[in-house]
Scaffold this motif. Structure first.
Motif, mmCIF file in Angstrom:
data_model
loop_
_atom_site.group_PDB
_atom_site.id
_atom_site.type_symbol
_atom_site.label_atom_id
_atom_site.label_comp_id
_atom_site.label_asym_id
_atom_site.label_seq_id
_atom_site.Cartn_x
_atom_site.Cartn_y
_atom_site.Cartn_z
ATOM 1 N N GLY A 208 -8.612 -2.342 12.086
ATOM 2 C CA GLY A 208 -7.217 -2.477 11.686
ATOM 3 C C GLY A 208 -7.078 -3.489 10.557
ATOM 4 O O GLY A 208 -8.017 -4.200 10.230
ATOM 5 N N PHE A 209 -5.901 -3.546 9.962
ATOM 6 C CA PHE A 209 -5.627 -4.437 8.854
ATOM 7 C C PHE A 209 -4.346 -5.213 9.126
ATOM 8 O O PHE A 209 -3.407 -4.673 9.707
ATOM 9 N N ARG A 210 -4.291 -6.452 8.679
ATOM 10 C CA ARG A 210 -3.087 -7.268 8.854
ATOM 11 C C ARG A 210 -1.969 -6.819 7.929
ATOM 12 O O ARG A 210 -0.805 -6.905 8.264
ATOM 13 N N ARG A 211 -2.330 -6.389 6.734
ATOM 14 C CA ARG A 211 -1.340 -5.953 5.746
ATOM 15 C C ARG A 211 -1.630 -4.515 5.340
ATOM 16 O O ARG A 211 -2.743 -4.046 5.426
ATOM 17 N N LYS A 212 -0.603 -3.857 4.838
ATOM 18 C CA LYS A 212 -0.768 -2.487 4.354
ATOM 19 C C LYS A 212 -1.662 -2.475 3.122
ATOM 20 O O LYS A 212 -1.535 -3.295 2.236
ATOM 21 N N CYS A 213 -2.580 -1.551 3.107
ATOM 22 C CA CYS A 213 -3.499 -1.395 1.987
ATOM 23 C C CYS A 213 -3.505 0.082 1.632
ATOM 24 O O CYS A 213 -3.955 0.908 2.426
ATOM 25 N N ASP A 214 -2.971 0.443 0.468
ATOM 26 C CA ASP A 214 -2.840 1.850 0.093
ATOM 27 C C ASP A 214 -4.179 2.576 -0.023
ATOM 28 O O ASP A 214 -4.251 3.779 0.180
ATOM 29 N N ASP A 215 -5.246 1.860 -0.338
ATOM 30 C CA ASP A 215 -6.555 2.483 -0.508
ATOM 31 C C ASP A 215 -7.431 2.374 0.738
ATOM 32 O O ASP A 215 -8.610 2.681 0.687
ATOM 33 N N CYS A 216 -6.868 1.922 1.842
ATOM 34 C CA CYS A 216 -7.648 1.683 3.048
ATOM 35 C C CYS A 216 -7.213 2.622 4.163
ATOM 36 O O CYS A 216 -6.053 3.004 4.246
ATOM 37 N N ILE A 217 -8.171 2.954 5.024
ATOM 38 C CA ILE A 217 -7.852 3.704 6.230
ATOM 39 C C ILE A 217 -8.566 3.038 7.399
ATOM 40 O O ILE A 217 -9.593 2.393 7.231
ATOM 41 N N THR A 218 -8.011 3.192 8.581
ATOM 42 C CA THR A 218 -8.622 2.613 9.771
ATOM 43 C C THR A 218 -9.708 3.548 10.289
ATOM 44 O O THR A 218 -9.808 4.713 9.882
ATOM 45 N N VAL A 219 -10.497 3.043 11.216
ATOM 46 C CA VAL A 219 -11.544 3.858 11.827
ATOM 47 C C VAL A 219 -10.924 5.071 12.507
ATOM 48 O O VAL A 219 -11.428 6.188 12.381
ATOM 49 N N ASP A 220 -9.818 4.891 13.203
ATOM 50 C CA ASP A 220 -9.156 6.016 13.872
ATOM 51 C C ASP A 220 -8.708 7.080 12.875
ATOM 52 O O ASP A 220 -8.843 8.279 13.127
#
Length: 52
Positions: A32-44
């Motif tokens: 998971g990430f603390r802040r929104k990251c447009d280029d990121c996705i979670t493991v799920d």
């Protein structure tokens, strides 16, 4: 939880220490990430794309 922009910056900086002449690509995997990251996705989210 990661703060993705800061962690990606660290990853890019460390990669400069490796003597690589080709194109560099980066992958940061996190639950998971603390802040929104447009280029990121979670493991799920990644798993849902791999197993539709």
């Amino acid at each position: 939880m990661l703060m993705a922009p800061r962690e990606i910056g660290k990853l890019v900086a460390k990669s400069q220490l490796v003597p690589w002449k080709g194109e560099r690509r980066y992958l940061l995997v996190a639950k998971g990430f603390r802040r929104k990251c447009d280029d990121c996705i979670t493991v799920d989210e990644l798993l849902s794309h791999l197993n539709p």
